[in-house]
Scaffold this motif. Structure first.
Motif, PDB file in Angstrom:
ATOM      1  N   THR A  25       0.833  -1.197   0.000  1.00  0.00           N
ATOM      2  CA  THR A  25       0.000   0.000   0.000  1.00  0.00           C
ATOM      3  C   THR A  25       0.874   1.256   0.000  1.00  0.00           C
ATOM      4  O   THR A  25       1.979   1.263   0.556  1.00  0.00           O
ATOM      5  CB  THR A  25      -0.918   0.037   1.237  1.00  0.00           C
ATOM      6  N   GLU A  26       0.361   2.316  -0.627  1.00  0.00           N
ATOM      7  CA  GLU A  26       1.081   3.589  -0.661  1.00  0.00           C
ATOM      8  C   GLU A  26       1.360   4.091   0.750  1.00  0.00           C
ATOM      9  O   GLU A  26       2.422   4.652   1.031  1.00  0.00           O
ATOM     10  CB  GLU A  26       0.260   4.622  -1.434  1.00  0.00           C
ATOM     11  N   LYS A  29       4.488   2.193   2.085  1.00  0.00           N
ATOM     12  CA  LYS A  29       5.545   1.785   1.158  1.00  0.00           C
ATOM     13  C   LYS A  29       6.947   2.006   1.719  1.00  0.00           C
ATOM     14  O   LYS A  29       7.909   1.398   1.254  1.00  0.00           O
ATOM     15  CB  LYS A  29       5.390   2.457  -0.195  1.00  0.00           C
ATOM     16  N   GLU A  30       7.084   2.844   2.757  1.00  0.00           N
ATOM     17  CA  GLU A  30       8.405   2.987   3.381  1.00  0.00           C
ATOM     18  C   GLU A  30       8.863   1.663   4.001  1.00  0.00           C
ATOM     19  O   GLU A  30      10.058   1.406   4.119  1.00  0.00           O
ATOM     20  CB  GLU A  30       8.401   4.085   4.425  1.00  0.00           C
ATOM     21  N   GLU A  48      12.759   5.561  -3.530  1.00  0.00           N
ATOM     22  CA  GLU A  48      11.359   5.676  -3.896  1.00  0.00           C
ATOM     23  C   GLU A  48      10.945   4.459  -4.705  1.00  0.00           C
ATOM     24  O   GLU A  48      11.758   3.864  -5.423  1.00  0.00           O
ATOM     25  CB  GLU A  48      11.132   6.949  -4.726  1.00  0.00           C
ATOM     26  N   THR A  50       7.429   2.810  -7.033  1.00  0.00           N
ATOM     27  CA  THR A  50       6.112   3.024  -7.620  1.00  0.00           C
ATOM     28  C   THR A  50       5.457   1.670  -7.785  1.00  0.00           C
ATOM     29  O   THR A  50       6.056   0.753  -8.366  1.00  0.00           O
ATOM     30  CB  THR A  50       6.228   3.709  -8.997  1.00  0.00           C
ATOM     31  N   TYR A  51       4.247   1.538  -7.273  1.00  0.00           N
ATOM     32  CA  TYR A  51       3.535   0.274  -7.420  1.00  0.00           C
ATOM     33  C   TYR A  51       3.003   0.166  -8.845  1.00  0.00           C
ATOM     34  O   TYR A  51       2.467   1.132  -9.405  1.00  0.00           O
ATOM     35  CB  TYR A  51       2.376   0.173  -6.419  1.00  0.00           C
ATOM     36  N   CYS A  72       6.549  -3.689  -8.171  1.00  0.00           N
ATOM     37  CA  CYS A  72       6.890  -2.275  -8.117  1.00  0.00           C
ATOM     38  C   CYS A  72       8.197  -2.020  -8.843  1.00  0.00           C
ATOM     39  O   CYS A  72       8.894  -2.954  -9.261  1.00  0.00           O
ATOM     40  CB  CYS A  72       6.998  -1.808  -6.660  1.00  0.00           C
TER      41      CYS A  72
END
Length: 293
Positions: A25-26, A29-30, A48, A50-51, A72
């Protein structure tokens, strides 16, 4: 429906719901970024991700579909497939290779000239089973294409990483690296009742907050309980099959011992005491080498 039926404080990461909540999940994502950086031993400093679409179809509708747990890419465009596999599947290595072809092939530039240059692809499989029982300490498998003669890496843009979780048995007080700490969390999260002292990094503060069942709303709680039920049902089926297999193996060994003793002329009552078989079973034994019971 409430959480009173759940005795654990934190979710079980081996359930589909929990794994995707923590890593897919955004909002969290960390956690995935930290895990991947720890896993790659600092070789990749991912800042960084991106899914991407986790559901892929082959070139034609009738072709087999691939559904990834987590898919990702990082800021360099390198692709990561992260899978949680609860139990051993037939040809699970083949499955890893097959899934890796999707992020490779989708890099082809359509409608223009393309020189075949590719971004790296990583497949990470977190395994809740042991597939290599020859070494109890070897649980972190990193696989690349190598030249068999020189033993050097032939192609460094395709990596398969398999983590045999049941082999990781470090205690909280033995954790040294971030990789150790992530392995410990994945292995023990649902058994913990509080955040261990050794896990004081900010990312683990985020993880334990996200993983605490008491923080779920009604919808999340229902989804988690359904996912947990599916996991427990699956575990029960697998455990039953394993127990049945062991019993059948023990029975076969028992009959083989009795057959050998009988062929040597050992008295039936002694064979019965040795093998725990009945006198009737011993009398019916076929002592020929090819005899089946």
């Amino acid at each position: 429906m409430g959480s009173e039926g759940l005795h654990e404080r934190y979710i079980n990461p081996y359930t589909d719901f929990a794994f995707k909540l923590l890593f897919g999940t955004e909002l969290n994502k960390e956690l995935l970024i930290s895990f991947l950086n720890a896993l790659l031993h600092g070789e990749e400093h991912i800042k960084e991700i991106t899914y991407l679409n986790s559901e892929h179809l082959e070139t034609q509708e009738r072709d087999r579909r691939a559904v990834f747990d987590i898919y990702c890419e990082n800021e360099q465009g390198e692709k990561f497939l992260v899978e949680m596999q609860k139990g051993e599947q037939a040809f699970f290595k083949d499955r890893s290779i097959y899934y890796a072809t999707f992020p490779i092939r989708e890099q082809a530039i359509k409608g223009s000239e393309w020189n075949y240059q590719l971004k790296a692809v990583y497949t990470v499989a977190i395994l809740n089973f042991v597939f290599d029982d020859k070494d109890d300490d070897y649980f972190h498998h990193e696989v690349k294409l190598v030249d068999m003669r020189t033993k050097k890496v032939f192609y460094d843009k395709l990596t398969f990483i398999y983590l045999e979780m049941p082999k990781f048995n470090k205690t909280e007080y033995e954790l040294e690296t971030m990789f150790d700490k992530w392995m410990f969390v994945l292995r023990n999260l649902s058994r913990l009742m509080e955040r261990p002292v050794a896990l004081q990094e900010r990312v683990f503060e985020r993880l334990f907050k996200a993983a605490e069942i008491a923080n779920f709303d009604r919808r999340e709680l229902i989804e988690y309980e359904d996912s947990l039920k599916n996991y427990r049902d699956w575990y029960s089926v697998v455990s039953t099959a394993e127990q049945k297999g062991r019993k059948e193996g023990e029975k076969k060994k028992q009959y083989e011992i009795a057959r050998n003793l009988k062929s040597l002329g050992i008295a039936p009552d002694i064979i019965a005491k040795t093998t725990k078989m009945t006198l009737k079973e011993i009398a019916e034994l076929n002592t020929s080498p090819s005899g089946d019971e």
